[in-house]
Write a protein that holds these residues in place. Structure first.
Motif: not given
Length: 1479
Positions: A1322-1335
């Motif tokens: 979930h840290h990985t997802l959270k980091d990805a969400a910072a650069s992608d609005s859909s995530i």
């Protein structure tokens, strides 16, 4: 770019445009398009003229093609993960570099590398290894293989050939080894040829194709190839040390006087000869550092075993091998010839007589006496270099015409002594020439052995002992690191993982040569469609395009590719179409100069070669390929198989136009594989197959499972009763010793029995593994021979079962006291099984506990555990259960200060319940008895040395021995158990096969009638022993007046509970029974059946249809959307068999079948087809091989040396007539559809299935008469079935069970997974969400992630997944056997998975991942690929959505039903490979 240059490339732009347009056309249109492009390409510069139509294979490659035609690399950026790279520091003061990161370099930058490495100078200062940091990489880069124009053999070794059958007992089936021996003797008796025998050394395969082209069995540039290279070059130095051969050898005394040496000169001369003649030399490398085999060699050495002439695909005869070896003083093997029928028979008779005790000195002496010629003597006598443990001998039949047709290939010996042999003379008088040539070669071998005696030390000893340093320096040998390195010392100084060792070896070679080849590994391809996948190049796809281009051009009368290229391409295509365990490893070899001085002051230019290693991962592929190939037309499937892939611009390697030269190849028969046999000796087999390979069994199943495994081995090998009785105690003792060592290593996952350890780890020995087991075995042998191990071990006394039967429940007030008491009581009773879960005792456990072979059961418990679960067992096993209350007096409870009054009252109340337990006996024993004494099973008591004897009461010292005796006496009153082995018959088949008809014919009465019928035809000495005594009813096991074995037929469709647990329970209750499992048994349950047989002392007996029904079906299906890419699918049953089974199902009256599979079932035909497809990937042969493997691994009872197969006649003819085309096509369409549905490629197959169902029913009905005429009558099948059961029972009655061992079962695996931490996910997802609005939007909808609040079992509400993991394989898609075989050695291994994207919709979400090829740690292991086509981590599930739905995310993305976000910055997640076990 100039106008002229731009104009010159206009045709290329046109070519690219045509490539883009091509994808909308058919293959014919593509071919036509190519011919239009060809006219443009003719005007290109000469270096572009080798292009072919398959270069335009993929639309996404069009830009790469443009770069290729411009002369550039198809990748302008190279991403290489180089562990350690080096530029050696020499007279030009070039800098060493170490690039430990990911360095992207263009081809121009690589050419200017010497200028760029200076910026990384500090990285080269490796204190541990200042001379060399190794150049090697794992690369993601595809080569410019679109310009592939030639394939050439690079390295090859003999195809796999079989060991001789060791079967000599009842039940053994004659196999190819026996028939080959007979064929050999027949050919010798006719005077067509003779036999030759050589010693089989125990080592590792090394292939040498000249220069630095060294290969191990399935790789290169590794420890195996580098150690082999060092030893070969040291051999040349040793063999050619003296120039004046008439002088005495000065390398043998204490003071070495060095005169001169030509070793390196001769090595280069030999290398040049090998390279120029396109040869591959095969050696057996025998060392102590590359893994242990039969014995630790006294000295490290290698032996030349074969020479391959790649230009005409043949292997040298022994005479040619010996001639070449003597020319260069290479170390050939010891050889003997047997030219007459008498000597040939004597050879086999001697082997049969001595194979159980043969040692090296005795073997050589006996062979010298039997041969009718002279021995060709090796430079490395086995006894002097490897030791007395010899693996065996290799016997080969040699036709006279083949052996001596090329007898003049080498007409001079190494030192000018001619062997007189006129060309053509061998054809005129083969018999005489055979003796003359081999005898003359033998004389020459003796002469060379005198020049290079065994006493001469290796080169590194010679140099270290030499006195006249100036003479060594004048030869420049003191600076030759290769010749002065002791590989054993190098290994001892460079402990660590494989990379550390390989870097050290490479450092030695680079310091000597200055220039070394660098290998970049570009991933592995297993033949599947690898387009678009990372780390994989689709080698079979490239080859298919090559063959397509050749076919198109050949149709126009043009020759595009030479014969060798086409033959290799056809072989690769055939292997790919077989869909077997084949791996294609693509390598890029670069020769980057690192020192100018070593090359005469000239800088050598970079050279690049592309190599492909064809790795055959299963030996069964070799005979399967042989069946497909035409010996006179097709290329053989070699071992150690490496191919060079020639690209545009590479210098041509000439290859003659030929068809395989079988006229001079002694390894190939006229009609098939070579007449060669490996005949092994028991002392070697005991060590390798028993002690070494059995370590895995020992870890999985403990000492008892190991004993059963080794007993089965001895029986399978057909050893005499004397040998079996001799080795059983040895194996039992080794099992106990090794088990202790493995437990101390921390590798033992299951612990058997109690008692004190018999051995402690010796600090001088490494941890016990299969790689170094001989260090421990040498220590063990000494202890065993001195009687210091084995005599006091109950397990070592295999023939004497433990005295106690039943279950003892040891109850105490705390767990620790209960466990200590239970351990001691278990040992005192003879080594009973132990358990710590009183409420988990099953009925199966109780049946095992009552067996004298399984030695009882001791369970520790605390008072609070209660006796509720035990109460149900007391109803059935009351006389076998005993309760021992340890330290449970009320006074003890009252004196306790650690518990409250309430808890004390509770304990007293529960103790009353324990004391009222309705079992055989309940006894109170003080805790002091177990803390002060150790009791043998004879009742003797050894006092505790830590206690003052005066403090012990008389009752304490006497009570425990009395208890032990009492328990043993009470267990003796139990009814005597019938421990005769039984059999479990099961049916690998499909519905409609006639299984229920066969099962319905089995009963006590029918077997007795068959016995009477067979007995009437027996001779007086017949051994049918199914005596008509008391027996059992087939349903209840109760007594019957006609038969002495229970006969149980259990119908699967009539069982309301889980079927196989019921079978296990009934088998344990009636071990000697003939149990018939009336249920279709697909491959996923075979391992379960094998384990049931092992635990219940049963024979594993598959019931199979005849060879016409059990016949491999091969179908080609499209594996890509456009149908251009096809894969081969195999099934073990014929289509005729499937058609008949369908007809029988449809002939069942409506609603008459218990399992609801009859004419009234809507999709009856497709259900049968689904069963057929459950065997996908198995050939007919593989079905039998898998059954044998599982039976052997589980440790089932074996009759004779082989698995007992029952074969029932099915078809009237061995080759039933072909099916009508319409029916054949319908079956193929049904199978293809089912395969797509099973793999998830057909999202909604219901409408099509309904259509095919209707079609099949109609065709089956119209062809019903024809199908019914194909099969034998029911009566004939039943008659044969009953006869074979009687034969099986006869074998069981004569089976000696006195030395049998008990077998422990393994827990069932649900899935194999790579478990990763949910928080990290979930840290990985959270980091990805910072650069992608859909995530980010998804995470907002999914809710807050709180690890403490996640409930992984809650499936009704939306939730995050708690136990995040990557599923590698699920039990529904693989058998227990296959899962343990593939992943057993990896359990607990750590590895990093790489996250590359996120796929999600409103129902399901998952991270897509890449699985590494290796584990982390010092001993990195290969990781098999995931069974899931979509490797992923399920992250989130919506309301009521199962996690399994995440497998469909890629197809949802394609249909627009889900979204995928590719990660620009990939993330590594740490994981551990685990087994998820069923409850």
């Amino acid at each position: 770019m100039s106008v002229g240059l731009l104009a010159a490339h206009i045709p290329i732009l046109v070519c690219l445009l045509l490539c883009a347009m091509r994808t909308t056309h058919s293959l014919n249109a593509r071919s036509h398009c190519w011919h239009q492009q060809q006219s443009h390409l003719k005007s290109f510069p000469s270096h572009h003229n080798h292009c072919h139509p398959f270069f335009l294979r993929e639309n996404q490659y069009r830009f790469d093609i443009y770069l290729s035609l411009l002369g550039h690399s198809r990748h302008t950026r190279t991403e290489i993960t180089t562990t350690k790279m080096e530029m050696a520091n020499d007279t030009n003061d070039e800098k060493m570099i170490e690039n430990s990161g990911s360095k992207k370099r263009t081809r121009e930058e690589e050419a200017e590398g010497a200028q760029k490495v200076t910026t990384l100078e500090e990285l080269s200062k490796d204190k541990q290894n200042p001379r060399m940091v190794r150049q090697r990489s794992e690369s993601n880069n595809d080569p410019d293989l679109l310009s592939l124009r030639q394939l050439r053999l690079e390295a090859i070794f003999h195809p796999k050939f079989e060991n001789e059958s060791q079967s000599n007992g009842a039940g053994g089936n004659s196999d190819g080894g026996d028939s080959k021996r007979k064929n050999m003797l027949e050919q010798v008796s006719k005077g067509h040829g003779y036999l030759e025998a050589s010693l089989k050394h125990s080592g590792s395969l090394l292939l040498w194709s000249g220069e630095q082209r060294y290969y191990s069995k399935n790789s290169t540039d590794n420890a195996f190839s580098m150690v082999g290279e060092i030893l070969l070059r040291q051999h040349f130095a040793r063999a050619w040390w003296l120039n004046d051969e008439s002088s005495s050898d000065v390398g043998c005394g204490d003071e070495v006087v060095v005169k001169s040496g030509r070793g390196e000169e001769k090595y280069k001369e030999c290398s040049s000869y090998v390279l120029s003649n396109r040869l591959t030399l095969a050696f057996e490398v025998v060392t102590s550092v590359l893994g242990h085999h039969g014995s630790i060699p006294k000295k490290d050495f290698l032996v030349l075993t074969a020479v391959a002439d790649k230009s005409c695909e043949r292997f040298y005869s022994t005479a040619e091998v010996a001639r070449m070896a003597q020319k260069f003083r290479l170390p050939h093997n010891d050889y003997w010839t047997f030219r007459t029928e008498t000597s040939a028979k004597s050879l086999f008779e001697w082997y049969d007589r001595e194979r159980e005790v043969a040692l090296a000195k005795g073997v050589c002496k006996d062979m010298d006496n039997i041969t009718d010629g002279r021995r060709l003597r090796s430079l490395y006598p086995h006894s002097d270099f490897q030791g007395e443990i010899v693996e065996g001998i290799v016997v080969r039949y040699v036709p006279y015409s083949k052996q001596f047709q090329n007898a003049t290939a080498f007409n001079n010996t190494s030192d000018g002594a001619d062997v007189v042999m006129e060309e053509g003379e061998g054809v005129a008088n083969d018999h005489v020439n055979a003796g003359q040539v081999m005898d003359q070669l033998a004389i020459e071998s003796e002469r060379i052995l005198d020049l290079v005696p065994p006493e001469r030390p290796p080169s590194f000893v010679i140099f270290s002992s030499a006195k006249k340093d100036e003479e060594i320096n004048s030869l420049d040998h003191s600076k030759n690191a290769v010749l002065t390195t002791d590989v054993r010392e190098l290994y001892s100084k460079n402990t660590g993982n494989d990379e550390v060792i390989e870097n050290a070896l490479c450092s030695v070679l680079t310091e000597t040569d200055g220039q070394r080849r660098t290998i970049h590994r570009l991933g592995k391809s297993k033949g599947q469609d690898t387009r678009g996948k990372k780390n994989a190049v689709d080698v079979p796809g490239l080859v298919n395009e090559l063959l397509l281009a050749n076919s198109n051009e050949s149709a126009n009368g043009q020759i595009v590719f030479d014969t060798e290229t086409i033959r290799i391409a056809n072989l690769i295509q055939t292997l790919h179409s077989m869909n077997r365990s084949i791996e294609f490893k693509l390598l890029k070899e670069e020769m980057i100069p690192t020192a100018a001085k070593k090359n005469g002051g000239k800088k050598v230019s970079n050279t690049t070669r592309w190599l492909c290693i064809i790795h055959v991962m299963r030996d069964s592929v070799f005979p399967q390929y042989m069946k497909k190939m035409d010996v006179k037309k097709d290329m053989m499937l070699y071992r150690g198989f490496c191919v060079q892939m020639m690209l545009n611009g590479d210098e041509d390697i000439e290859s003659p136009e030929y068809c395989r030269d079988t006229t001079t190849d002694t390894t190939v028969g006229d009609d098939g594989p070579p007449l060669m046999l490996k005949m092994k000796f028991l002392p070697y087999m005991v060590r390798t197959f028993g002690c070494r390979n059995g370590l895995k069994i020992l870890e999985q199943k403990g000492v008892l499972g190991f004993e059963q495994y080794t007993t089965n081995l001895l029986m399978k090998w057909g050893m005499s009763s004397t040998a079996i009785n001799t080795w059983r105690p040895f194996f039992s003792s080794w099992g106990s010793y090794a088990n202790e060592m493995l437990q101390q290593n921390g590798n033992q996952r299951r612990k058997e029995g109690g008692g004190k350890g018999i051995m402690t780890q010796n600090e001088d020995l490494p941890p016990l593994t299969a790689q170094n087991y001989l260090h421990h075995l040498e220590r063990f042998n000494k202890l065993f021979e001195e009687g210091k191990i084995g005599s006091n071990n109950c397990n070592a006394q295999s023939k004497n079962p433990c005295d106690f039967r039943g279950a003892v429940i040891v109850v105490s007030l705390n767990k620790e006291d209960a466990s200590v008491a239970a351990d001691l009581l278990s040992a005192s009773l003879g080594g009973c099984r132990r358990s710590s879960n009183v409420n988990g005792i099953s009925e199966d456990d109780m049946h095992l506990a009552m067996s004298p072979v399984d030695g009882g059961l001791v369970v520790d418990a605390v008072v609070e555990d209660g006796f509720g679960a035990l109460r149900k067992h007391c109803k059935k096993f009351e006389d076998a259960i005993h309760v021992v209350l340890v330290g449970c007096d009320d006074e003890v409870i009252d004196a306790s200060i650690d518990i409250s009054m309430r808890d004390k009252k509770k304990q007293k109340g529960m103790l009353k319940g324990w004391r009222k337990c309705k079992c055989k006996t309940v006894v109170d024993v003080p805790q002091s008895c177990f803390s002060t004494a150790s009791v043998g099973k004879d009742g003797s008591c050894d006092g505790d040395v830590d206690k003052d004897p005066s403090s012990l009461s008389e009752s304490d010292s006497e009570e425990l021995p009395a208890l032990v005796k009492k328990l043993i006496t009470l267990s003796g009153s139990l009814p005597k158990a019938d421990e005769r082995p039984g059999a479990l018959l099961f049916f690998p088949g499909i519905p409609g096969s006639g299984k229920s008809t066969l099962c319905g014919a089995v009963s006590t009465e029918s077997l007795c009638a068959k016995l009477d019928q067979m007995d009437a035809h027996m001779n007086d000495d017949g051994k049918i022993s199914l005596s008509k005594k008391e027996g059992a009813n087939e349903k209840t096991g109760e007594s019957n007046s006609n038969f002495d074995r229970p006969v149980i037929v259990r119908v699967g469709d009539a069982v309301k509970e889980k079927y196989w647990p019921l079978v296990k329970r009934e088998r344990l209750e009636h071990k000697p029974s003939l149990y018939v499992a009336d249920k279709n048994s697909t491959p996923t349950v075979w391992n379960t059946i094998a384990e049931v047989c092992a635990e219940s002392r049963g024979v594993f007996a598959p019931v199979l249809p005849d060879s016409a029904a059990l016949s491999t079906t091969t179908l080609m299906f499209a594996a890509s959307a456009d149908g251009s890419y096809k894969r081969e699918y195999v099934f073990p049953f014929s289509l005729q068999y499937l058609a008949v089974c369908l007809s029988r199902v449809l002939q069942r009256p409506q609603k008459s079948h218990r399992g609801k599979l009859d004419a009234a079932t809507d999709n009856a035909c497709m259900i049968v087809v689904k069963f057929f497809c459950l065997y996908k990937g198995l050939t007919a042969d593989r079905v039998k091989e898998t059954c044998e493997d599982m039976a052997n691994e589980a440790g089932t009872v074996q009759i004779g040396s082989d698995t007992f197969f029952i074969t029932v006649p099915f078809f009237v003819d061995n080759s039933p007539r072909d099916l009508p085309k319409d029916l054949h096509d319908a079956l193929v369409d049904a199978i293809q559809l089912q395969c797509k549905v099973d793999s998830g490629g057909q999202a909604d197959g219901a409408p099509i299935m309904s259509e095919i169902e209707t079609r099949l029913r109609s065709l089956i009905t119209s062809h019903l008469d024809m199908l019914q005429a194909l099969t034998v009558s029911k009566e004939a099948s039943c008659e044969s079935f009953l006869s074979q059961i009687v034969s099986l029972t006869n074998s069981l009655d004569s089976y000696d069970i006195s030395g049998e061992s008990k077998v422990a079962s393994l827990p069932k695996i649900k899935i194999v997974s790579i478990d990763v931490n949910a928080t990290d996910v979930h840290h990985t997802l959270k980091d990805a969400a910072a650069s992608d609005s859909s995530i980010a939007e998804f995470l907002d909808k999914g809710g807050k992630f709180d690890p403490s609040s996640i409930d992984a079992d809650e499936k009704k509400t939306a939730r995050y997944i708690k136990d995040t993991h990557v599923t590698m394989v699920h039990c529904s898609r693989s058998s227990q056997h296959e899962m343990r075989q593939r992943f057993g050695s990896l359990e607990g291994s750590e590895l990093d998975v790489v996250v590359n994207g996120f796929l999600f919709n409103d129902e399901i979400a998952a991270l897509s991942v890449e699985i590494p090829g290796k584990t982390l740690g010092n001993q990195s292991l290969d990781v098999p690929p995931s069974e899931n086509e979509f490797a992923h981590i399920t992250v989130w599930c919506g309301d009521g959505v199962e996690a399994v739905k995440s497998n469909s995310l890629p197809s949802m993305v394609e249909k627009g039903l889900a979204k995928k976000v590719d990660f620009q910055n990939r993330v590594s997640l740490h994981g551990v490979l685990r087994f998820w076990l069923t409850e």
